[in-house]
Design an enzyme around this catalytic site. Structure first.
Site, PDB file in Angstrom:
ATOM      1  N   SER A   1      10.000  -0.598   5.405  1.00  0.00           N
ATOM      2  CA  SER A   1       9.019  -0.629   6.493  1.00  0.00           C
ATOM      3  C   SER A   1       9.357  -1.762   7.456  1.00  0.00           C
ATOM      4  O   SER A   1       9.816  -2.836   7.039  1.00  0.00           O
ATOM      5  CB  SER A   1       7.614  -0.833   5.915  1.00  0.00           C
ATOM      6  OG  SER A   1       6.702  -1.171   6.938  1.00  0.00           O
TER       7      SER A   1
ATOM      8  N   LYS B   1       7.209  -2.233   1.055  1.00  0.00           N
ATOM      9  CA  LYS B   1       7.368  -0.773   1.083  1.00  0.00           C
ATOM     10  C   LYS B   1       8.825  -0.327   1.003  1.00  0.00           C
ATOM     11  O   LYS B   1       9.706  -0.912   1.611  1.00  0.00           O
ATOM     12  CB  LYS B   1       6.775  -0.210   2.385  1.00  0.00           C
ATOM     13  CG  LYS B   1       5.277  -0.269   2.502  1.00  0.00           C
ATOM     14  CD  LYS B   1       4.575   0.618   1.481  1.00  0.00           C
ATOM     15  CE  LYS B   1       4.924   2.080   1.648  1.00  0.00           C
ATOM     16  NZ  LYS B   1       4.530   2.645   2.956  1.00  0.00           N
TER      17      LYS B   1
ATOM     18  N   GLU C   1      11.189  13.188   3.183  1.00  0.00           N
ATOM     19  CA  GLU C   1      10.246  13.657   4.199  1.00  0.00           C
ATOM     20  C   GLU C   1      10.958  14.395   5.329  1.00  0.00           C
ATOM     21  O   GLU C   1      10.437  15.393   5.852  1.00  0.00           O
ATOM     22  CB  GLU C   1       9.440  12.474   4.723  1.00  0.00           C
ATOM     23  CG  GLU C   1       8.492  11.915   3.671  1.00  0.00           C
ATOM     24  CD  GLU C   1       7.835  10.618   4.077  1.00  0.00           C
ATOM     25  OE1 GLU C   1       6.880  10.204   3.390  1.00  0.00           O
ATOM     26  OE2 GLU C   1       8.265  10.002   5.075  1.00  0.00           O
TER      27      GLU C   1
ATOM     28  N   HIS D   1      -2.944  24.304  -8.399  1.00  0.00           N
ATOM     29  CA  HIS D   1      -3.943  23.728  -7.490  1.00  0.00           C
ATOM     30  C   HIS D   1      -3.833  22.199  -7.425  1.00  0.00           C
ATOM     31  O   HIS D   1      -4.820  21.504  -7.154  1.00  0.00           O
ATOM     32  CB  HIS D   1      -5.370  24.115  -7.910  1.00  0.00           C
ATOM     33  CG  HIS D   1      -5.575  25.574  -8.096  1.00  0.00           C
ATOM     34  ND1 HIS D   1      -5.860  26.433  -7.055  1.00  0.00           N
ATOM     35  CD2 HIS D   1      -5.522  26.346  -9.212  1.00  0.00           C
ATOM     36  CE1 HIS D   1      -5.989  27.657  -7.511  1.00  0.00           C
ATOM     37  NE2 HIS D   1      -5.771  27.643  -8.812  1.00  0.00           N
TER      38      HIS D   1
END
Length: 428
Positions: free
Chosen positions: A279, A285, A292, A157
């Site tokens: 970024s 970043k 992804e 969970h």
């Protein structure tokens, strides 16, 4: 565009309608063109064996097909808007080079079985590639499970649950990719049948040497029924996509784990820079874009399967609707295999922060182990469960390795059994 193969010389050709009917076919056929040529060569040899071609005609056609394949591979021959599709391009090329002999290449076959056999050859190769990528991923996972096994939290969970380890994590994906490789091989056997010689779905009145062509193209079996050959279009492709999808579902889960583990909140894993991007606006970043996009790769296959399933509500026999099965299949196979090709490299490059992961294992995470120990000593499990609940101070002296050793030692329920997994991999 050159005259279509079905033009009898008196048809009124509307260029706009022709473009609509041809769609993307001539561009997509670039991925199938060499398979089409390969099957055409087998067909030519079969025609000579039943004496529809002389040996000289056979040799001329084979030389022409080899020349076409060479020009295509060198970029000298381009499938473009001059042709309706790859099939017509082959006949146009041979006719231009050989005259009437070139016009004989289509004897006894239809574009329907021509695209079927090219697609079938393509599916076999892509399933071989799928199995290869899955086996390589499993090899990397097994190697790292054996050599880079350090404690880490196990989650249910998305909450910390019990101690786990990088070895357990890698072994899980090793077993998954072994199963995926096995499924790819089973699926290859499922699609490994030769449809060439069934023409437009009802055969032809010629004694075509279908067995000989099947042997030459190294198919396992002949697809006997001409009607079923047409009805199997889309069905076989869908099964191949399902095999690819199973592997990419595991890639998606893997990518989700890494998406979490690489966050500052977890900081369990660091990705090498080549798997990240910066970024465009935030100088601080580094983004896990590769992970992804791996996570997104299953969606391409899922979309392709939905397209195929929507097409297959057809009666028996060929329908032009089936032309629309080609774009999603080629797109999904290409994207999925590109994704899997990256997975092994990524798995081999991951860097785990052992200290950070050990710090994340809290005393209460040993509670299940303690309850099981009490049950082993004769305390009813539900009573043991109650005794341990909340008694976290008693567990503070335990270590993650003690917990793992109790569960993963030989004969333990969580024994990694890497030797068994290696044997399964070797037997693929």
């Amino acid at each position: 565009m050159s005259s279509p193969l079905w033009d009898k010389g008196n048809a009124e050709i509307d260029a706009r309608i022709m473009r609509f009917c041809a769609g993307e076919d001539v561009v997509l056929d670039r991925q199938l063109f060499l398979y089409d040529i390969q099957a055409s060569k087998a067909h030519v040899r079969g025609l000579e064996r039943i004496e529809l071609l002389s040996e000289e005609e056979r040799d001329s056609l084979l030389e022409g097909l080899d020349a076409l394949a060479g020009e295509f591979e060198r970029g000298e021959f381009v499938l473009d808007e001059r042709f309706e599709d790859g099939h017509s391009a082959i006949e146009a090329y041979l006719t231009d080079k050989l005259g009437d002999v070139g016009r004989k290449v289509h004897t006894g076959r239809s574009r329907n079985d021509q695209v079927l056999v090219a697609s079938r050859l393509y599916l076999r190769d892509t399933l071989d590639e799928l199995a290869k990528h899955c086996k390589r991923a499993a090899e990397i996972c097994l190697e790292r499970a054996a050599n880079d096994d350090v404690p880490m939290p196990g989650y249910t969970h998305l909450q910390r649950a019990v101690p786990s380890s990088t070895g357990m994590w890698f072994a899980a994906f090793a077993e998954a990719f072994i199963d995926n490789a096995r499924l790819a091989k089973h699926t290859r056997t499922f699609v490994d049948s030769n449809p060439l010689g069934t023409a437009a779905g009802y055969g032809v009145n010629l004694p075509l040497d279908r067995d000989g062509v099947t042997d030459e193209l190294d198919f396992e079996r002949v697809q006997l029924s001409p009607i079923y050959a047409q009805n199997s279009r889309g069905k076989f492709e869908l099964q191949a996509l399902m095999a690819l999808g199973q592997a990419l579902l595991d890639v998606r889960r893997l990518a989700w784990d890494l998406s979490l583990f690489t966050t500052r909140e977890f900081s369990f894993v660091e990705l090498p820079d080549r798997f990240t991007t910066g970024s465009s606006i935030m100088p601080n970043k580094r983004n896990p874009d590769v992970v992804e996009l791996l996570r997104a790769s299953y969606g391409v296959v899922q979309g392709a399967m939905a397209e195929l399933q929507s097409l297959l509500s057809l009666s028996s026999g060929y329908h032009r609707d089936l032309q629309a099965s080609k774009p999603p299949v080629l797109r999904a196979m290409t994207r999925g295999l590109d994704a899997l090709a990256i997975v092994s490299e990524l798995l081999g490059a991951l860097e785990f922060d052992a200290e950070r992961m050990a710090e994340a294992i809290e005393p209460e995470m040993y509670a299940t182990d303690r309850a099981v120990e009490l049950a082993r000593d004769g305390v009813p499990f539900r009573e043991a469960y109650r005794q341990v609940a909340g008694a976290w101070d008693e567990l503070a002296s335990r270590t993650p390795q003690q917990s793992l050793d109790a569960r993963t030692s030989p004969g333990g329920a969580a024994d990694l059994r890497l030797d068994v997994l290696r044997e399964r991999l070797a037997n693929l």
